[in-house]
Motif scaffolding. Structure first.
Motif, PDB file in Angstrom:
ATOM      1  N   UNK A  40       0.861  -1.190   0.000  1.00  0.00           N
ATOM      2  CA  UNK A  40       0.000   0.000   0.000  1.00  0.00           C
ATOM      3  C   UNK A  40       0.889   1.230   0.000  1.00  0.00           C
ATOM      4  N   UNK A  41       0.748   2.070  -1.017  1.00  0.00           N
ATOM      5  CA  UNK A  41       1.540   3.297  -1.104  1.00  0.00           C
ATOM      6  C   UNK A  41       0.685   4.497  -0.703  1.00  0.00           C
ATOM      7  N   UNK A  42       1.294   5.401   0.058  1.00  0.00           N
ATOM      8  CA  UNK A  42       0.602   6.593   0.558  1.00  0.00           C
ATOM      9  C   UNK A  42       1.446   7.810   0.238  1.00  0.00           C
ATOM     10  N   UNK A  43       0.817   8.827  -0.325  1.00  0.00           N
ATOM     11  CA  UNK A  43       1.493  10.092  -0.598  1.00  0.00           C
ATOM     12  C   UNK A  43       0.728  11.235   0.064  1.00  0.00           C
ATOM     13  N   UNK A  44       1.396  12.379   0.156  1.00  0.00           N
ATOM     14  CA  UNK A  44       0.815  13.544   0.833  1.00  0.00           C
ATOM     15  C   UNK A  44       0.840  14.735  -0.128  1.00  0.00           C
ATOM     16  N   UNK A  45      -0.274  14.945  -0.824  1.00  0.00           N
ATOM     17  CA  UNK A  45      -0.308  16.011  -1.839  1.00  0.00           C
ATOM     18  C   UNK A  45      -0.355  17.401  -1.221  1.00  0.00           C
ATOM     19  N   UNK A  46       0.108  18.355  -1.987  1.00  0.00           N
ATOM     20  CA  UNK A  46       0.020  19.786  -1.639  1.00  0.00           C
ATOM     21  C   UNK A  46       0.866  20.173  -0.433  1.00  0.00           C
ATOM     22  N   UNK A  47       1.793  19.321  -0.031  1.00  0.00           N
ATOM     23  CA  UNK A  47       2.706  19.677   1.058  1.00  0.00           C
ATOM     24  C   UNK A  47       4.116  19.258   0.661  1.00  0.00           C
ATOM     25  N   UNK A  48       5.093  19.953   1.221  1.00  0.00           N
ATOM     26  CA  UNK A  48       6.493  19.651   0.919  1.00  0.00           C
ATOM     27  C   UNK A  48       6.919  18.369   1.622  1.00  0.00           C
ATOM     28  N   UNK A  49       6.514  18.241   2.867  1.00  0.00           N
ATOM     29  CA  UNK A  49       6.732  17.024   3.648  1.00  0.00           C
ATOM     30  C   UNK A  49       5.852  17.098   4.888  1.00  0.00           C
ATOM     31  N   UNK A  50       5.744  15.990   5.605  1.00  0.00           N
ATOM     32  CA  UNK A  50       4.914  15.941   6.805  1.00  0.00           C
ATOM     33  C   UNK A  50       5.703  15.310   7.946  1.00  0.00           C
ATOM     34  N   UNK A  51       5.202  15.523   9.145  1.00  0.00           N
ATOM     35  CA  UNK A  51       5.729  14.865  10.339  1.00  0.00           C
ATOM     36  C   UNK A  51       4.636  13.952  10.886  1.00  0.00           C
ATOM     37  N   UNK A  52       4.949  12.688  11.025  1.00  0.00           N
ATOM     38  CA  UNK A  52       3.966  11.696  11.459  1.00  0.00           C
ATOM     39  C   UNK A  52       4.267  11.268  12.887  1.00  0.00           C
ATOM     40  N   UNK A  53       3.255  11.379  13.723  1.00  0.00           N
ATOM     41  CA  UNK A  53       3.412  10.959  15.109  1.00  0.00           C
ATOM     42  C   UNK A  53       2.730   9.641  15.398  1.00  0.00           C
ATOM     43  N   UNK A  54       1.588   9.408  14.721  1.00  0.00           N
ATOM     44  CA  UNK A  54       0.830   8.177  14.945  1.00  0.00           C
ATOM     45  C   UNK A  54       0.191   7.708  13.645  1.00  0.00           C
ATOM     46  N   UNK A  55       0.066   6.384  13.526  1.00  0.00           N
ATOM     47  CA  UNK A  55      -0.616   5.760  12.394  1.00  0.00           C
ATOM     48  C   UNK A  55      -1.733   4.892  12.958  1.00  0.00           C
ATOM     49  N   UNK A  56      -2.974   5.190  12.570  1.00  0.00           N
ATOM     50  CA  UNK A  56      -4.139   4.465  13.073  1.00  0.00           C
ATOM     51  C   UNK A  56      -4.723   3.619  11.946  1.00  0.00           C
TER      52      UNK A  56
END
Length: 224
Positions: A40-56
């Motif tokens: 499963x591939x996940x991308x984050x559009x419209x942002x340069x990068x993200x910070x992930x703290x939790x995955x639900x």
């Protein structure tokens, strides 16, 4: 969502695009062998990068999973580059026994305590899910959501009971304690006695009873 240690997750998940699971196959197009592994591939559009703290997510008969991330780094010259895939969580067990349905439909939260490094500057996430048992025809993860780093919310600190008795700059009698005014008077008397003892010590005199041969001299007594 708030945990027992005082941490609270962000209420709004990170906006992302989740592609449908892609089964990993072995062999040519005529004879295909399913490996019990989906990506499963996940991308984050419209942002340069993200910070992930939790995955639900909610499990659906997935035995274990591996999570990989790609990050964006900034070079000294000011240019940015995308890193290779890095494994932050490897073979995380969801079902204790792949052939049993225990935890097959449970909810899971992957936090910072589970991953090998902080998920910062993330541009893409790849989740590899596995089910080696032939008992289950389908397996997947559902309700997949990503949240920013948790915020620490300190719990409300309760004041001691005696502090609650101090209102409008007026000191009241403490519950189960001495009266403040009486205590203050006793402390003043103690300080006065201490000063008198110090004065007598400096004058090489001692504090003694005002008596002569066991009798009091009338001139040494004072009346109030």
């Amino acid at each position: 969502m708030e945990s027992a240690n005082g941490y609270m997750s962000q209420t709004n998940p990170i906006s992302c695009t989740i592609k449908p699971p892609v089964p990993i196959k072995i062999g040519d197009h005529k004879v295909e062998f399913l490996t019990g592994c989906h990506v499963i591939d996940v991308t984050f559009p419209n942002v340069f990068y993200v910070e992930i703290g939790e995955i639900h997510f909610k499990n659906f008969y997935t035995a274990n999973l591996t999570i990989k991330v790609r990050t964006r780094t900034t070079e000294k010259e000011g240019t940015s580059t995308d890193s290779k895939w890095k494994t932050c969580l490897n073979n995380y067990q969801l079902m204790p026994d792949p052939h049993s349905d225990t935890a097959a439909e449970e909810y899971f939260v992957i936090g910072k305590q589970h991953v090998l490094f902080d998920l910062i500057n993330v541009i893409a996430v790849r989740i590899i899910i596995r089910q080696p048992s032939p008992v289950w025809k389908e397996f997947r993860i559902e309700e997949l959501k990503f949240y920013k780093a948790s915020l620490f919310i300190p719990k409300e600190v309760k004041l001691p009971g005696w502090l609650n008795d101090i209102t409008d700059n007026k000191i009241k009698t403490f519950d189960n304690g001495p009266n403040v005014e009486e205590l203050s008077k006793e402390m003043q008397n103690l300080m006065a006695t201490s000063q008198l003892a110090k004065s007598c010590s400096n004058n090489s005199t001692s504090i003694r009873r005002y008596d002569v041969d066991g009798c009091y001299d009338i001139n040494l007594l004072s009346y109030t």
